[in-house]
Design an enzyme around this catalytic site. Structure first.
Site, PDB file in Angstrom:
ATOM      1  CG  LEU A  81      -2.228  -0.796   1.085  1.00  0.00           C
ATOM      2  CD1 LEU A  81      -1.947  -2.276   0.925  1.00  0.00           C
ATOM      3  CD2 LEU A  81      -3.135  -0.548   2.291  1.00  0.00           C
ATOM      4  CG  ASP A  82       2.246   4.955  -2.945  1.00  0.00           C
ATOM      5  OD1 ASP A  82       3.482   4.884  -2.891  1.00  0.00           O
ATOM      6  OD2 ASP A  82       1.622   6.008  -3.193  1.00  0.00           O
ATOM      7  CG  HIS A 101       9.300   3.388  -7.217  1.00  0.00           C
ATOM      8  ND1 HIS A 101       8.913   2.534  -6.198  1.00  0.00           N
ATOM      9  CD2 HIS A 101       8.536   4.503  -7.077  1.00  0.00           C
ATOM     10  CE1 HIS A 101       7.961   3.110  -5.498  1.00  0.00           C
ATOM     11  NE2 HIS A 101       7.711   4.295  -5.996  1.00  0.00           N
ATOM     12  CD  GLU A 133       5.960   5.073   0.271  1.00  0.00           C
ATOM     13  OE1 GLU A 133       6.924   5.817   0.055  1.00  0.00           O
ATOM     14  OE2 GLU A 133       4.974   5.002  -0.478  1.00  0.00           O
ATOM     15  CB  VAL A 135      -0.719   4.103   4.392  1.00  0.00           C
ATOM     16  CG1 VAL A 135      -0.854   2.944   3.412  1.00  0.00           C
ATOM     17  CG2 VAL A 135       0.393   3.841   5.394  1.00  0.00           C
ATOM     18  CG  HIS A 136       2.839   9.079   4.632  1.00  0.00           C
ATOM     19  ND1 HIS A 136       3.620   8.065   4.129  1.00  0.00           N
ATOM     20  CD2 HIS A 136       2.952  10.112   3.752  1.00  0.00           C
ATOM     21  CE1 HIS A 136       4.192   8.479   2.999  1.00  0.00           C
ATOM     22  NE2 HIS A 136       3.801   9.712   2.751  1.00  0.00           N
ATOM     23  CG  HIS A 148      17.308   4.411   0.830  1.00  0.00           C
ATOM     24  ND1 HIS A 148      17.229   5.793   0.836  1.00  0.00           N
ATOM     25  CD2 HIS A 148      17.862   4.070  -0.362  1.00  0.00           C
ATOM     26  CE1 HIS A 148      17.703   6.261  -0.297  1.00  0.00           C
ATOM     27  NE2 HIS A 148      18.090   5.236  -1.042  1.00  0.00           N
ATOM     28  CG  HIS A 149      16.348   8.019   4.237  1.00  0.00           C
ATOM     29  ND1 HIS A 149      16.132   7.699   2.917  1.00  0.00           N
ATOM     30  CD2 HIS A 149      15.164   8.524   4.689  1.00  0.00           C
ATOM     31  CE1 HIS A 149      14.881   7.986   2.584  1.00  0.00           C
ATOM     32  NE2 HIS A 149      14.280   8.497   3.638  1.00  0.00           N
ATOM     33  N   GLY A 169      14.272   7.218  -8.838  1.00  0.00           N
ATOM     34  CA  GLY A 169      13.491   8.030  -9.765  1.00  0.00           C
ATOM     35  C   GLY A 169      13.198   9.430  -9.297  1.00  0.00           C
ATOM     36  CG  ASN A 170      10.815  10.630  -6.291  1.00  0.00           C
ATOM     37  OD1 ASN A 170      10.173  10.978  -7.276  1.00  0.00           O
ATOM     38  ND2 ASN A 170      10.267   9.924  -5.315  1.00  0.00           N
TER      39      ASN A 170
END
Length: 611
Positions: free
Chosen positions: A263-264, A397, A300, A266-267, A329-330, A401-402
């Site tokens: 689920l993209d 991505h 997410e 969700v925040h 990741h960060h 991509g960003n």
């Protein structure tokens, strides 16, 4: 085997060959069903509470539209297929026409997940579901166990990341027909591969969403999101909206036999009701397909809300199996590249500490103030959760991509340090996620691309370039003008993977490393992950860019990581205990035995439980 999910809306083919059409249009006075094949225009009867319905002789393959109040004719918002794109006619689909050959498939346990995220349009030269299917043997041989598709719901134009979808039940025709996606999923199951789908429940794309025309209560001005009025998940009259998305989740899982959903963002979902839509959706999945087979739900969530990842007394997921762990990741990115702007600023002061905490406790931010977010608290305590609750990655991505030029880490980080980070991350207990092409050090960028109508396209291009104006390197308007135009076809084609590069030694070396490390994961780590509980990991900072991590796994064995991403060696307290699994570079093993952790190195050791 036949599979179908029955819904209270859309076009449902009956056993008599007739089709029931049903639309929720509380803002419309009348709705007309127009059948293209026969030219018929049939009034849909109002049946109460904003619903319109009509049963008609319209077999599978019939193209149809819904005309609102004698004006605009629109596609079905629950269309199973829209061959003419988001402004065109919908097509009646009978899901029972597809014969599933994967009847014995019941999925795989979550601890076995090794996820490969891909974009259907750029993964293969064909850019289709069939193109992905043709490379499933490669993915199985790589060592992944799950293919995660970026969103495939129908989006405007011929190319898009997928997050601008407006027909959430219809696979985009650019990639193929619904049965092509089903064939891909069945073929993956035949190779013991799970298939997950990325879904977007926080907004609709900016072009092709007609719900405002006939279903204004689908949205609410009481809550605002980055895309405007929020989807109406709470308040009076929200149940139809909630059901729309719950059915969407069940539809993909049941009718397409998918193994899970991601689920993209969700925040960005606003819901003040109880139960929250995220809980209601997860509970419907657990009561439904989740009772019969392994079904996995992933979030997410920038808020790091550990509550949605809760386990029951038996260690099973109550709602969601895992969340993408941006903190991992960060912290890795800061250590590998030295970049400290944007959200990386939150990790710049002590990146090794943040990395150690996120690798061993889940979130790096567990309620602490986030400087990037104006010092607002971020996150909830997470150390009590098992490592399986956090999906870790070096690239996705989003993170590729960003960037303005879509650069991958191979062009941003020193190779030896990146190889050490790869070894460290792929063997850590949390399920790893690879982004397509990273396993062979792909040099092709992954750029932001779309294909909107002229007016919107120009606005998106301006907005994209303005977005980077706050970065020093793009302060000059001339520098901004060089950022690739998202709507240009070349931007899309440049993002397509170059599979021919595998013949080059550098790319072959990267692929060999990934295959080797994933083989070690399958043989030494995954068999020990079941029953691994919370508070499994601890860490110690060894230097500005170095750390030691230790996890107690489900069988009682201990997994130890020594990692140094800095330019200088650091001392360790005595030689490591346990059996060496891998060292990168290989000569680091001897140096470790002498009490030194070399620069740009990683090593894993396993202390097994005595027989």
């Amino acid at each position: 085997m036949k599979r179908a999910h029955r819904m209270p809306f859309g076009a449902e083919v009956g056993s008599d060959g007739r089709t029931r059409f049903r639309l929720w249009a509380p803002s419309a006075r009348e709705v007309t069903l127009e059948l293209e094949s026969t030219g018929e225009c049939l009034a849909m009867a109002p049946v109460g509470e904003g619903w319109f319905e009509r049963v008609a002789a319209a077999p599978a393959g019939t193209r149809y539209r819904l005309r609102i109040d004698g004006g605009l004719a629109v596609p079905d918002p629950a269309s199973r297929f829209n061959p003419g794109d988001v402004h065109g006619s919908s097509e009646v689909v009978d899901p029972r026409a597809f014969d599933w050959p994967d009847t014995p498939w019941h999925g795989r346990p979550w601890e076995e997940a090794v996820i490969y995220e891909l974009h259907v349009g750029t993964f293969s030269p064909e850019g289709t579901f069939a193109g992905v299917e043709a490379r499933l043997d490669y993915l199985a041989g790589l060592g992944v166990t799950a293919v995660e598709l970026m969103p495939v719901a129908d989006f405007p134009g011929r190319r898009n990341w997928g997050y601008d979808g407006v027909l959430p039940f219809a696979p985009d025709a650019t990639y193929g027909r619904p049965e092509d996606l089903k064939r891909l999923i069945a073929a993956a199951h035949a190779r013991n591969l799970m298939v997950f789908l990325d879904v977007v429940y926080n907004h609709f794309g900016p072009e092709g969403n007609y719900l405002h025309l006939y279903a204004k209560p689908f949205f609410t001005e009481r809550h605002q999101t980055p895309w405007g009025a929020a989807i109406h998940f709470d308040g009076e009259g929200c149940q139809v909206v909630r059901d729309f998305f719950i059915h969407n989740a069940l539809y993909w899982l049941e009718e397409f036999h998918l193994d899970g959903l991601r689920l993209d963002a969700v925040h960005a979902i606003v819901d003040d009701s109880r139960p929250h839509i995220l809980q209601a959706l997860a509970e419907a999945v657990r009561r439904g397909p989740g009772q019969e087979r392994h079904v996995h739900l992933i979030l997410e969530n920038d808020r790091n809300q550990a509550r949605y990842l809760a386990r029951d007394s038996a260690g099973r997921s109550r709602w969601y199996d895992a969340q993408w762990n941006d903190d991992v990741h960060h912290a890795f990115h800061v250590l590998l590249t030295g970049e400290k702007d944007g959200y990386y600023a939150d990790y710049a002061d002590q990146p090794a500490w943040y990395l150690g905490r996120s690798l061993t406790e889940g979130f790096a931010y567990q309620g602490q103030a986030s400087p990037y977010r104006h010092h607002a608290p971020r996150g909830e305590p997470s150390a009590h959760l098992p490592p399986s609750a956090f999906v870790s990655f070096l690239q996705t991505h989003d993170q590729v991509g960003n960037r303005a030029y879509g650069e991958r880490l191979v062009s941003l980080a020193p190779e030896q340090a990146l190889r050490a980070a790869t070894v460290a991350w792929l063997l850590a207990p949390s399920p790893p996620l690879l982004f397509m092409g990273e396993e062979f050090g792909a040099a092709t960028p992954f750029l932001f691309f779309c294909d909107f109508g002229p007016e919107l396209a120009a606005a998106v291009t301006r907005g994209r370039r303005r977005e980077f104006a706050r970065f020093a390197r793009f302060a000059d308007p001339e520098a901004q003008a060089k950022i690739p135009d998202p709507n240009a076809e070349e931007t899309f084609t440049r993002s397509r993977l170059d599979w021919a590069c595998l013949e080059q030694p550098r790319h072959a070396r990267w692929l060999a490393l990934y295959r080797r490390v994933l083989a070690l994961r399958h043989s030494h780590v995954i068999p020990r992950l079941a029953a691994t509980g919370g508070h499994a990991g601890t860490f110690e900072v060894l230097g500005a860019s170095a750390l030691k991590g230790c996890w107690t796994l489900g069988d009682g064995s201990r997994l130890l990581l020594y990692l140094n991403l800095g330019p200088d060696a650091v001392a360790i307290d005595g030689p490591p205990s346990g059996r060496l699994l891998i060292a990168a570079p290989e000569e680091a093993a001897a140096t470790l035995s002498a009490g030194q952790l070399p620069a740009a190195s990683a090593a894993w050791f396993l202390d097994e439980v005595p027989a």
